[in-house]
Design a protein around this motif. Structure first.
Motif, short mmCIF file in Angstrom:
data_model
loop_
_atom_site.label_atom_id
_atom_site.label_comp_id
_atom_site.label_asym_id
_atom_site.label_seq_id
_atom_site.Cartn_x
_atom_site.Cartn_y
_atom_site.Cartn_z
N LYS A 188 -21.00 -9.82 75.11
CA LYS A 188 -20.83 -8.61 75.94
C LYS A 188 -19.37 -8.18 75.98
N ASN A 189 -18.47 -9.15 76.14
CA ASN A 189 -17.06 -8.80 76.34
C ASN A 189 -16.31 -8.53 75.04
N PHE A 190 -17.04 -8.55 73.94
CA PHE A 190 -16.45 -8.07 72.69
C PHE A 190 -17.12 -6.76 72.25
N VAL A 191 -18.46 -6.74 72.33
CA VAL A 191 -19.22 -5.61 71.80
C VAL A 191 -18.74 -4.29 72.42
N SER A 192 -18.55 -4.29 73.75
CA SER A 192 -18.15 -3.04 74.41
C SER A 192 -16.78 -2.56 73.89
N LYS A 193 -15.87 -3.50 73.59
CA LYS A 193 -14.53 -3.11 73.12
C LYS A 193 -14.61 -2.62 71.67
N ALA A 194 -15.45 -3.29 70.85
CA ALA A 194 -15.59 -2.86 69.45
C ALA A 194 -16.20 -1.46 69.40
N MET A 195 -17.08 -1.17 70.36
CA MET A 195 -17.66 0.18 70.42
C MET A 195 -16.56 1.22 70.71
N VAL A 196 -15.65 0.87 71.62
CA VAL A 196 -14.54 1.78 71.93
C VAL A 196 -13.64 1.95 70.71
N ALA A 197 -13.42 0.85 69.96
CA ALA A 197 -12.54 0.92 68.77
C ALA A 197 -13.06 1.95 67.77
N ALA A 198 -14.38 2.14 67.73
CA ALA A 198 -14.96 3.09 66.76
C ALA A 198 -14.41 4.50 66.99
N LEU A 199 -13.96 4.79 68.22
CA LEU A 199 -13.38 6.10 68.53
C LEU A 199 -12.15 6.41 67.68
N LEU A 200 -11.48 5.34 67.22
CA LEU A 200 -10.23 5.50 66.47
C LEU A 200 -10.46 5.84 65.00
N GLY A 201 -11.67 5.63 64.52
CA GLY A 201 -11.93 5.80 63.08
C GLY A 201 -12.18 7.26 62.71
N GLU A 202 -11.88 7.57 61.44
CA GLU A 202 -12.20 8.92 60.98
C GLU A 202 -13.60 8.96 60.37
N THR A 203 -14.18 7.79 60.16
CA THR A 203 -15.54 7.71 59.60
C THR A 203 -16.39 6.82 60.51
N PRO A 204 -17.72 6.83 60.35
CA PRO A 204 -18.60 6.07 61.25
C PRO A 204 -18.42 4.55 61.13
N SER A 205 -18.79 3.87 62.19
CA SER A 205 -18.73 2.39 62.22
C SER A 205 -20.12 1.84 62.45
N LEU A 206 -20.29 0.58 62.04
CA LEU A 206 -21.58 -0.10 62.26
C LEU A 206 -21.31 -1.49 62.83
N LEU A 207 -21.85 -1.73 64.02
CA LEU A 207 -21.66 -3.04 64.66
C LEU A 207 -23.01 -3.76 64.66
N LYS A 208 -22.98 -5.06 64.30
CA LYS A 208 -24.22 -5.84 64.21
C LYS A 208 -24.23 -6.96 65.25
N ASN A 209 -25.40 -7.52 65.47
CA ASN A 209 -25.58 -8.61 66.45
C ASN A 209 -25.32 -8.11 67.88
N VAL A 210 -25.70 -6.86 68.13
CA VAL A 210 -25.45 -6.24 69.45
C VAL A 210 -26.62 -6.56 70.39
#
Ligand code: EPU
Length: 448
Positions: A23-45
């Motif tokens: 929980k305490n990583f996934v939410s931050k990695a989701m926020v990090a996606a805001l910084l990208g110019e292209t889409p992100s994919l997070l697994k094991n959510v």
């Protein structure tokens, strides 16, 4: 989701369950996606309420979020990031602490950010002064308004040199998420280095960031102009894994936690062994069990930042310590007010006293202040059933463990809070042979 569980305690938890991403990583990695110019994919959510809350917040800012709960994947497309009105975002006030971490990325993308009053568990004051100081030092203006905080950056955020007064997890993440696209070099001393932070650094590196971590808790970031999306598999939730391990100990059970990993849990495993719990590292998880008989013993320990014993491991373990022989001393050094959950345990028959002094070890920053942050637990004490209301996420799970360990029928209210961080915990309880019934609040009141 039910609000109340009526638990028939006294049955050891036995079986196998699976934990997914932290929980305490996934939410931050989701926020990090805001910084990208292209889409992100997070697994094991995992399918938990906090993922839903962060998805909604990102959605309000124009990020296209698609979650596949069964596959555990979440795709995040930040192509159309937009500002979000104060009224819309205010509807999310009090739900989560994550909005504070969206400031840096939003300042980079839009030049401004508005965040509502924060939520999270009531386990201390939980100020955000370190976060705001970081953003100010990097060039943002911060204005507190009636409903939240408005931030602006007239130009690109600037690299800076900062030393944290305390190695805060959130403030370290704030700095990472703000400095990766800042102009120049940023250096953070006294940073937190939790495994969840290292995984966030791995994500940012995949996105194109340049970050180095020195052995003396110094993190150095060379700002870059652009970042792209990432594909990443989240590390496992070591808090959830330890919670089930403590439940096995408190109920005299035997629980295999698939997905749990040894590296991130070494400090927990050492304490587990010292208390008398047994564990075996498997290829795909860890098996935790009570060896039987009257074999658990008290310990002296304190919580700390990584690599110390996590504050979030403390509450479930305290329930197991009520079943150990002799005295245990637990010194909480991360949050000033994290023993509130012991009121219910006392009501159930546990012998626990909380003290203002730093007991059992070194002095901490709460020592000369008025916080009851050391607990002395005297065991073993049989626990008896009670009618209890969960106070916060980890304290709430501990109440559930206490009800599972206690003789008789306990009523545990407000359990929706546990959905914030424990994926499908009702199904997992069933898989482990727990005896319980689900009720809505009105039904429980009628039954009372
Ligand atoms: N602090 C300040 N000022 C700040 C920030 C923190 O004084 O600006 C203090 C806090 O009051 C606290 C200490 O620093 O006494 C540590 O707080 P930290 O910032 O490390 O905690 P956090 O980032 O708010 C995260 C987790 C918590 C976990 C802590 C410690 C998330 C969403 N939350 O909180 O998890 O206990 O780190 O590991 O990642 C939970 O999952 O139930 C939970 C509470």
């Amino acid at each position: 989701m039910s609000e109340v569980l009526v638990v028939e305690g006294g049955h050891p938890l036995k079986g196998t369950i699976t934990v997914r991403g932290a929980k305490n990583f996934v939410s931050k990695a989701m926020v990090a996606a805001l910084l990208g110019e292209t889409p992100s994919l997070l697994k094991n959510v995992p399918s938990i309420k906090d993922v839903q809350v962060v998805s909604d917040l990102l959605g309000l800012h124009g990020v296209a979020v698609k979650y596949d709960a069964e596959a555990g994947t979440i795709s995040l497309d930040p192509s159309d990031v937009v500002n979000c009105g104060a009224t819309e975002i205010d509807a999310h006030a009090g739900q989560s602490r994550i909005p504070i971490l969206m400031c840096g990325p939003l300042l980079h993308r839009l030049g401004e950010a508005f965040i509502p009053d924060l939520g999270g568990c009531a386990i201390g004051d939980r100020p955000i002064d370190f976060h705001l100081e970081i953003l100010r030092q990097m060039g943002a203006t911060v204005e507190k308004t009636e409903h939240g905080i408005h931030l602006q950056a007239k130009k690109r955020l600037q690299g800076t040199k900062i030393e944290l007064p305390y190695p805060s997890v959130g403030a370290t993440e704030q700095l990472l998420l703000s400095a990766v696209e800042a102009e120049g070099i940023t250096e953070l001393s006294n940073a937190a280095v939790e495994p969840e932070i290292m995984d966030l650094i791995a994500v940012l590196q995949k996105m194109g960031a340049i970050i180095s971590v020195d052995t003396d808790r110094v993190i150095r970031i060379e700002g870059v102009e652009k970042l792209h999306g990432y594909v990443h598999n989240s590390l496992a939730d070591r808090i959830e894994a330890a919670s089930w391990a403590s439940a096995a100990l408190a109920t005299g059970g035997d629980v295999t936690v698939k997905g749990a990993t040894q590296q991130e849990m070494m400090t927990f495993l050492n304490i587990y062994r010292k208390v008398g719990g047994e564990f075996e590292i498997l290829e795909d998880g860890i098996r935790f069990w009570h060896p039987g008989g009257d074999t658990l013993h008290g310990i002296v320990m304190e919580t700390d930042v990584h690599p110390g014993f996590m504050t979030d491991w403390q509450q479930p373990l305290v329930v197991a310590l009520t079943q150990a022989n002799g005295l245990s001393i637990v010194h909480e050094t991360v949050y000033e007010n994290r023993f509130g959950f012991t009121d219910a345990l006392r009501q159930m028959g546990a012998h626990i006293q909380v003290y203002r002094e730093c007991l059992g070890g070194r002095k901490c920053r709460f020592g000369q202040r008025n916080f009851r942050h050391s607990a002395v637990i005297s065991g073993p004490t049989p626990l008896r059933a009670a009618d209890i209301t969960v106070p916060d996420l980890r304290g709430g799970f501990s109440h559930l463990i206490a009800a599972l360990a206690a003789e008789g029928r306990s009523t545990v209210r407000g359990i929706k809070l546990i959905d914030r961080g424990y994926e499908n915990f009702r199904e997992k309880l069933i898989a482990l042979g727990a005896h319980f019934e689900e009720l809505e609040e009105e039904e429980a009141s009628l039954a009372a």
